[in-house]
Design an enzyme around this catalytic site. Structure first.
Site: not given
Length: 438
Positions: A81, A87, A271, A300, A305, A395
């Site tokens: 990038c 960034c 996701q 949850f 999903n 996560c």
């Protein structure tokens, strides 16, 4: 003439040192040691010798920035990038994907091993292509009075300023191709000074765009945006308020998962990495070893999903979620896919789920996929239900380690650990763990 005393600003000189880096943490920082404590170095990789400018010196650790790489690692690669140096979206493009994955797996192993002092190995890594994977992004919009131009992009590293980006190689190619024409049309709007952000999503049904605008749009601005949506074949949504959504063109988005169609609103959580998500769901199904007589609880559950694919194999599946809108969407998707053995309920997951009417018959298998805060308040209820198998999708490895300890001290054993490379080139670390009752 009166003179007033003012304290002089303390002058500090940044220390520059040369160190050898021996590890990489999960956030992409090189780890070295200096003055008997850990030194975290931005921009350095394991086995590199680097000149480092110290930017923070704490009692137990220091932070620094690599100003020159004296000896480079063979795992160092050229960032793809052009905005990478500024960034804040990515932190690890200078490291090979292999090194990124290995470092995250090591960090996961360390965190899971620490509570009991027993080594927990990561069995494998679920990954996909490291570029062009991100199907969703929110770009900030900020009009610059001095240059009279619109900036569109992500936040700068360690700053609230926007980096004006022209491309983003981690975005799906369809979304990356939209960036320059999107910037052009937004710059042409009369409301250019009063735009908040823009969200881009690549669904299986096509691209969609959500524009948050702070003032009412003129008829001319609306026409420009609608023409843009038709030209690039995308669904357009306008958000005059943070909690409103007006569909201007196109249809409602959907994606495919295990031969099922899942519709969603532009504001629903999905996701970001579709390829890894598909593999993750397949792994969860395999670990649960679903049988026709199984009753499964999905905590949850979001918009289903995991719940909906599980419904294809189990006798009954109950999905529980705290957000009413997601429960409604999940129920709609169950009907859409003719899954009559799947039910969804809204419930405060800090309260005892084992006492609810839908839990009377019990569950022999449980899956949970909590947010970063983890599921400390839920673990005791899972133990009451006493399922044979538990799959925990995480996560946040820190809260995963904490919650795992509750199961391990309550008659469960850890069977498998998988690291999920859901966000290549970033410090995000996702994982899934299988527990079984002894």
């Amino acid at each position: 003439m009166a003179q007033f005393y003012s304290a002089k600003r303390r002058v500090t000189t940044r220390q520059t040192i040369t160190v050898k880096v021996h590890d990489l943490d999960s956030f992409g920082q090189g780890v070295a040691h200096h003055n008997g404590k850990a030194l975290f170095v931005q921009g350095a990789l394991p086995d590199e010798v680097a000149e480092v400018s110290i930017i923070e010196d704490k009692r137990h650790f220091s932070r620094g920035v690599a100003t020159r790489i004296v000896t480079a690692s063979p795992q160092r690669v050229e960032p793809r990038c052009p905005h990478y140096s500024r960034c804040g979206g990515c932190q690890q493009q200078h490291a090979s994907p292999t090194l990124q994955q290995e470092s995250k797996a090591k960090a996961l192993s360390r965190l899971l091993s620490k509570p009991r002092g027993e080594t927990v190995e990561v069995d494998d890594i679920i990954a996909s292509r490291p570029w062009g994977y991100r199907r969703r992004a929110r770009l900030g919009l900020s009009f610059q009075p001095k240059s009279q131009t619109l900036h569109m992009g992500f936040r700068e590293k360690s700053s609230s300023e926007l980096v004006n980006i022209s491309q983003c190689p981690i975005l799906k190619p369809e979304l990356n191709a939209l960036l320059q024409p999107l910037h052009a049309v937004l710059s042409s709007l009369q409301a250019v000074r009063r735009l908040g952000h823009v969200e881009l999503v690549q669904a299986d049904s096509g691209s969609l765009l959500v524009l948050r605008h702070l003032d009412a749009l003129t008829a001319e601005d609306r026409q420009k945006l609608e023409r843009f949506s038709h030209q690039y074949r995308l669904s357009l949504f306008l958000a005059a308020e943070s909690d409103t959504l007006e569909q201007v063109s196109g249809g409602m988005p959907h994606y495919q998962s295990h031969d099922l169609t899942l519709t969603f609103s532009p504001r629903d959580f999905i996701q970001v990495n579709d390829d890894v998500n598909q593999q993750m769901v397949a792994r969860a199904l395999a670990w649960l070893d679903l049988q026709p007589e199984d009753r499964v609880l999905d905590l949850f559950c979001g918009m289903g999903n995991f719940t909906l694919p599980m419904g294809k194999f189990a006798k009954n599946v109950v999905g529980v979620e705290g957000v009413a809108a997601l429960v409604a969407k999940a129920g709609y998707n169950a009907e859409l896919n003719c899954l009559n053995n799947v039910a969804f309920w809204q419930h405060n997951l800090e309260e005892d789920v084992s006492r609810q009417p839908w839990a009377v018959e019990g569950f022999n298998k449980v899956l949970l996929d909590p947010a970063r805060a983890g599921a400390a308040g839920v673990m005791a209820h899972i133990i009451k239900i006493a399922p044979q198998r538990v799959v925990y999708v995480s996560c946040n490895p820190t809260t995963l380690a904490r919650d795992s300890e509750i199961l391990l001290t309550s008659g469960y054993q850890l069977e498998r650990v998988t690291m999920l490379d859901m966000f290549p080139h970033t410090g995000h670390l996702e994982s899934m763990v299988l527990f079984s009752r002894k």
